[in-house]
Design a protein around this motif. Structure first.
Motif, PDB file in Angstrom:
ATOM      1  N   GLY A 197      56.032  66.429  33.557  1.00  0.00           N
ATOM      2  CA  GLY A 197      56.156  65.590  32.364  1.00  0.00           C
ATOM      3  C   GLY A 197      56.803  66.262  31.183  1.00  0.00           C
ATOM      4  O   GLY A 197      57.325  67.375  31.273  1.00  0.00           O
ATOM      5  N   LEU A 198      56.752  65.552  30.060  1.00  0.00           N
ATOM      6  CA  LEU A 198      57.435  66.017  28.850  1.00  0.00           C
ATOM      7  C   LEU A 198      56.476  66.674  27.856  1.00  0.00           C
ATOM      8  O   LEU A 198      56.862  66.962  26.729  1.00  0.00           O
ATOM      9  N   GLY A 199      55.250  66.879  28.268  1.00  0.00           N
ATOM     10  CA  GLY A 199      54.277  67.459  27.339  1.00  0.00           C
ATOM     11  C   GLY A 199      54.449  68.962  27.218  1.00  0.00           C
ATOM     12  O   GLY A 199      55.150  69.599  28.007  1.00  0.00           O
ATOM     13  N   SER A 200      53.817  69.513  26.201  1.00  0.00           N
ATOM     14  CA  SER A 200      53.816  70.973  26.038  1.00  0.00           C
ATOM     15  C   SER A 200      52.558  71.533  26.692  1.00  0.00           C
ATOM     16  O   SER A 200      51.676  70.779  27.105  1.00  0.00           O
ATOM     17  N   ALA A 201      52.490  72.857  26.748  1.00  0.00           N
ATOM     18  CA  ALA A 201      51.328  73.488  27.383  1.00  0.00           C
ATOM     19  C   ALA A 201      50.057  73.267  26.570  1.00  0.00           C
ATOM     20  O   ALA A 201      48.956  73.545  27.050  1.00  0.00           O
ATOM     21  N   ALA A 202      50.203  72.776  25.333  1.00  0.00           N
ATOM     22  CA  ALA A 202      49.027  72.526  24.492  1.00  0.00           C
ATOM     23  C   ALA A 202      48.418  71.149  24.761  1.00  0.00           C
ATOM     24  O   ALA A 202      47.338  70.852  24.257  1.00  0.00           O
ATOM     25  N   ASP A 203      49.112  70.316  25.524  1.00  0.00           N
ATOM     26  CA  ASP A 203      48.594  68.969  25.794  1.00  0.00           C
ATOM     27  C   ASP A 203      47.629  69.005  26.971  1.00  0.00           C
ATOM     28  O   ASP A 203      47.925  69.615  28.009  1.00  0.00           O
ATOM     29  N   ALA A 243      59.979  64.134  50.142  1.00  0.00           N
ATOM     30  CA  ALA A 243      59.106  63.182  50.841  1.00  0.00           C
ATOM     31  C   ALA A 243      58.052  62.640  49.886  1.00  0.00           C
ATOM     32  O   ALA A 243      57.606  61.501  50.026  1.00  0.00           O
ATOM     33  N   THR A 244      57.632  63.471  48.938  1.00  0.00           N
ATOM     34  CA  THR A 244      56.575  63.072  48.007  1.00  0.00           C
ATOM     35  C   THR A 244      56.961  63.470  46.593  1.00  0.00           C
ATOM     36  O   THR A 244      57.428  64.592  46.366  1.00  0.00           O
ATOM     37  N   ASN A 245      56.747  62.554  45.662  1.00  0.00           N
ATOM     38  CA  ASN A 245      56.969  62.871  44.247  1.00  0.00           C
ATOM     39  C   ASN A 245      55.638  62.793  43.509  1.00  0.00           C
ATOM     40  O   ASN A 245      54.916  61.800  43.630  1.00  0.00           O
ATOM     41  N   PHE A 246      55.355  63.839  42.749  1.00  0.00           N
ATOM     42  CA  PHE A 246      54.182  63.826  41.870  1.00  0.00           C
ATOM     43  C   PHE A 246      54.676  63.759  40.426  1.00  0.00           C
ATOM     44  O   PHE A 246      55.551  64.538  40.042  1.00  0.00           O
ATOM     45  N   TYR A 247      54.127  62.826  39.663  1.00  0.00           N
ATOM     46  CA  TYR A 247      54.409  62.762  38.219  1.00  0.00           C
ATOM     47  C   TYR A 247      53.067  62.954  37.514  1.00  0.00           C
ATOM     48  O   TYR A 247      52.271  62.026  37.462  1.00  0.00           O
ATOM     49  N   MET A 248      52.828  64.137  37.019  1.00  0.00           N
ATOM     50  CA  MET A 248      51.533  64.423  36.400  1.00  0.00           C
ATOM     51  C   MET A 248      51.744  64.990  35.004  1.00  0.00           C
ATOM     52  O   MET A 248      52.453  65.987  34.849  1.00  0.00           O
ATOM     53  N   GLY A 249      51.136  64.380  34.009  1.00  0.00           N
ATOM     54  CA  GLY A 249      51.259  64.891  32.639  1.00  0.00           C
ATOM     55  C   GLY A 249      51.617  63.783  31.673  1.00  0.00           C
ATOM     56  O   GLY A 249      51.182  62.642  31.840  1.00  0.00           O
ATOM     57  N   MET A 250      52.429  64.150  30.687  1.00  0.00           N
ATOM     58  CA  MET A 250      52.787  63.175  29.649  1.00  0.00           C
ATOM     59  C   MET A 250      54.188  62.628  29.911  1.00  0.00           C
ATOM     60  O   MET A 250      55.135  63.391  30.065  1.00  0.00           O
ATOM     61  N   ILE A 300      59.277  71.689  44.608  1.00  0.00           N
ATOM     62  CA  ILE A 300      60.282  71.861  43.548  1.00  0.00           C
ATOM     63  C   ILE A 300      59.646  71.389  42.243  1.00  0.00           C
ATOM     64  O   ILE A 300      59.109  70.276  42.178  1.00  0.00           O
ATOM     65  N   VAL A 301      59.697  72.228  41.210  1.00  0.00           N
ATOM     66  CA  VAL A 301      59.092  71.867  39.921  1.00  0.00           C
ATOM     67  C   VAL A 301      60.141  72.006  38.813  1.00  0.00           C
ATOM     68  O   VAL A 301      60.328  73.093  38.260  1.00  0.00           O
ATOM     69  N   PRO A 302      60.837  70.913  38.475  1.00  0.00           N
ATOM     70  CA  PRO A 302      61.767  70.974  37.338  1.00  0.00           C
ATOM     71  C   PRO A 302      61.000  70.796  36.027  1.00  0.00           C
ATOM     72  O   PRO A 302      60.118  69.933  35.948  1.00  0.00           O
ATOM     73  N   ASN A 303      61.321  71.617  35.017  1.00  0.00           N
ATOM     74  CA  ASN A 303      60.514  71.614  33.797  1.00  0.00           C
ATOM     75  C   ASN A 303      61.306  71.224  32.560  1.00  0.00           C
ATOM     76  O   ASN A 303      62.495  71.517  32.444  1.00  0.00           O
ATOM     77  N   TYR A 304      60.575  70.624  31.648  1.00  0.00           N
ATOM     78  CA  TYR A 304      61.137  70.192  30.365  1.00  0.00           C
ATOM     79  C   TYR A 304      60.854  71.228  29.284  1.00  0.00           C
ATOM     80  O   TYR A 304      61.608  71.349  28.336  1.00  0.00           O
ATOM     81  N   ASP A 305      59.765  71.952  29.440  1.00  0.00           N
ATOM     82  CA  ASP A 305      59.323  72.896  28.411  1.00  0.00           C
ATOM     83  C   ASP A 305      59.285  74.299  29.019  1.00  0.00           C
ATOM     84  O   ASP A 305      58.696  74.495  30.086  1.00  0.00           O
TER      85      ASP A 305
END
Lengths: 395, 215
Positions: free
Chosen positions: A202-208, A291-298, A233-238
């Motif tokens: 997600g788009l959250g920071s580590a403080a969320d 095969a699987t997508n996880f969307y976890m966070g903000m 595979i873990v693409p990151n925003y922050d």
């Protein structure tokens, strides 16, 4: 000659008389101005602003009574400030007559300040009333937040009690959540298909808190990934989130005794721009065909773009977010969704540690308490006793 | 020590953040602001780590001519191109602004515009009347959508006021919808409190990496 003698004093008197006319006229005007000065405000009170960091005083006043206002309506008030009762006063603001108080900030704590409030009308100004000394100070407790403090203390005591109870061996029942149970199945599917798993924190920071919950689920996913010998595979925003995700995945490989299989290029940073990030993740979905997508966070507006692309690429999708507005989008597209608190509860469900389950039970008790309080508040407000409900209306 | 020191730091700062919420005094407000500034400064430095990761991933794609390596080249050229133009001409410079306005902005706007089409396809799937619940969802959605447009007022204009579509739509949005939203908010609030407590007390340690050093 007699005439001359008479004319000289007459002329002098005439000159004096003429010279006195403007002064007399001015006196007459001044007298009439005093008569039509705006009426004064009354009861100018200065007090320290409650529950503030300091440096602010509140000035309050009462407008002249309606009879005085009927005689001469006022336009507004001028507020003057001085460090001495007798001045000199400096004009700090002019307010319309509808204003009945003024907050003066940027003052020095512990110093005495005097305020003079004058009424204005038709370019004229009343003498004004000077207040008693006001001394600003900061408070050491925000009394408006007392209800929150009480709730925090009660909740903490409850949670700690349940944690102690759980450590003592008490077995708590926890309601199963389909989205969490599906995690292991989804990883198994990826293994069978020989395709990777995409984990989007997600788009959250580590403080969320939602992102912190995402780390917990990633730890579980990474552990299973190592066990099944597949790839995540873990693409990151922050970048901070990326550093933590790298550490989480690396530790999973290390604890499974396969540190050499960890590839830091699978957990990487993309950008801190919302839609370029979305475009890049969509690209990963279409190229790598996870095969699987996880969307976890903000998640924000990109939630549906991501989930729809994942749907098109044929992945099983599990989402979890506390962003209320995005939940319907995930629900309509994903196979399983962890809604709101379910995302936070995931760590307790996945670890099955007694102390984690203890806090889960404290949450449940908290919800029951809130429901009871809502019912009491509704009943009391309905019969006109709104004080109970207002007590929870904190600043 | 590798685990204990971060846990102690989190405990102390977590406790401070709770306490400062109840203490409005300027001294606490000052330190709260200071700690927030530290977070921003640390965040800026971690950007270096992030860019390092980005370069590493794309450089290896170009080097080994992996599938789509051309995109990686575009990424690296764009990254350095914008940085150089910004450093030489400033972020208010003509070329930088042109690149931003005529390069980045249209691309971002295009991605955002795709949302309209995705909403349409997602709505099509969500609003299929497969069972009772999804039929209810479909009915509610139709009423709310019609109640929000002028034709909705015309369609039920002859009905009693409380049965007119805009009023039913308002009821659905303001009563059952708000009730459900508040229920989720309450759950989220308690969940945040529970997770925060677990982090401060060191029960939740996943943020330390792996299983948080549990033995």
């Amino acid at each position: 000659m007699d005439r001359v003698k008479f004319l000289i004093p007459t002329f002098i008197l005439f000159i004096i008389a003429i010279s006195c006319v403007p002064a007399a006229a001015a006196d007459i005007v001044a007298d009439s101005a005093i008569a039509i000065l705006p009426p004064n405000v009354s009861d100018v009170i200065v007090s320290d602003k409650p529950n503030d960091p300091g440096g602010t005083l509140v000035v309050e006043w009462i407008l002249p009574d309606s009879a005085a206002l009927a005689a001469m309506p006022i336009k507004g008030v001028n507020i003057y400030l001085s460090g001495n009762h007798d001045g000199p006063f400096e004009l700090i603001t002019s307010l319309p007559k509808s204003a009945l108080h003024y907050e003066c900030s940027d003052l020095q704590d512990g110093e005495s300040y005097y305020f003079k409030v004058t009424a204005t009308a038709n370019g004229l100004e009343s003498d004004g009333i000077t207040s008693a000394a006001g001394i600003p100070s900061g408070q050491w407790f925000n009394t408006e937040r007392l209800p929150i403090l009480i709730v925090v203390i009660l909740f903490s005591i409850t949670a700690i009690t349940f944690i102690i109870k759980a450590r003592g061996g008490y077995d708590f029942y926890v309601r199963p959540i389909a989205g969490i149970k599906a995690v292991d199945e989804a990883i198994g599917r990826a293994t069978e298909m020989g395709r990777p798993i995409l984990y989007v924190p997600g788009l959250g920071s580590a403080a969320d808190v939602a992102t912190i919950a995402a780390f917990t689920i990633l730890a579980r996913v990474a552990k299973k990934v190592v066990e099944y010998n597949t790839r995540v595979i873990v693409p990151n925003y922050d970048p901070v989130v990326m550093a933590i995700c790298q550490e989480v995945v690396k530790e999973a490989y290390a604890s499974a005794g396969k540190p050499e299989l960890y590839d830091p290029k699978d957990v990487y940073f993309i950008t801190q721009d919302q839609f370029p990030y979305t475009a890049a993740v969509n690209g990963v979905m279409l190229r790598e065909k996870p095969a699987t997508n996880f969307y976890m966070g903000m998640f924000y507006a990109e939630s549906l773009v991501l989930a729809e692309t994942g749907f098109v690429s044929g992945s099983i999708q599990i989402a979890g977010t506390d962003q209320l507005v995005q939940i319907p989008f995930f629900v309509s597209v994903c196979d399983f969704v962890l809604m709101g608190e379910e995302l936070y509860a995931a760590s307790a469900y996945l670890s099955r540690e007694p102390q984690q389950l203890g806090t889960l039970k404290a949450q449940d008790l908290g919800k029951v308490t809130v429901v009871i309080l809502i019912i009491i508040g509704v009943i009391l407000s309905t019969i006109g006793m709104s004080g109970f409900a207002n007590w929870f209306n904190v600043g | 020590m590798r685990r204990e020191v971060p846990l102690l730091i989190v405990f102390l700062f977590g406790l401070f953040m709770i306490v400062q919420y109840f203490i409005p005094h300027a001294k606490f407000a000052f330190w709260y602001q200071e700690f927030n500034n530290w977070t921003i400064i640390i965040g800026i430095f971690t950007m270096i780590v992030g860019i390092g990761s980005l370069l590493s991933v794309h450089y290896s794609k170009i080097r080994f001519r992996q599938e789509g390596w051309g995109y990686s080249l575009v990424t690296i050229v764009a990254l350095f191109g914008m940085a150089i133009v910004g450093l030489l001409g400033g972020t208010e410079g003509d070329l930088f602004l042109k690149l931003y306005r005529f390069g980045l902005s249209p691309v971002t706007a295009t991605m955002f515009s795709l949302l309209a089409f995705f909403i349409a396809s997602a709505a099509y799937r969500a609003f299929r009347a497969r069972n009772v619940i999804s039929t209810l969802l479909l009915a509610a959605a139709v009423v709310v959508m019609l109640g929000r447009v002028p034709i909705g007022e015309i369609l039920g204009g002859w009905l009693p006021r409380w049965l007119q579509l805009p009023n039913i739509a308002d009821f659905l949005l303001n009563v059952p919808n708000v009730a459900a939203k508040r229920a989720i908010y309450i759950g989220v609030g308690l969940g945040v409190a529970a997770v925060s407590l677990k982090i401060i007390l060191g029960i939740e340690r996943t943020w330390l990496g792996g299983d948080g050093g549990k033995r």
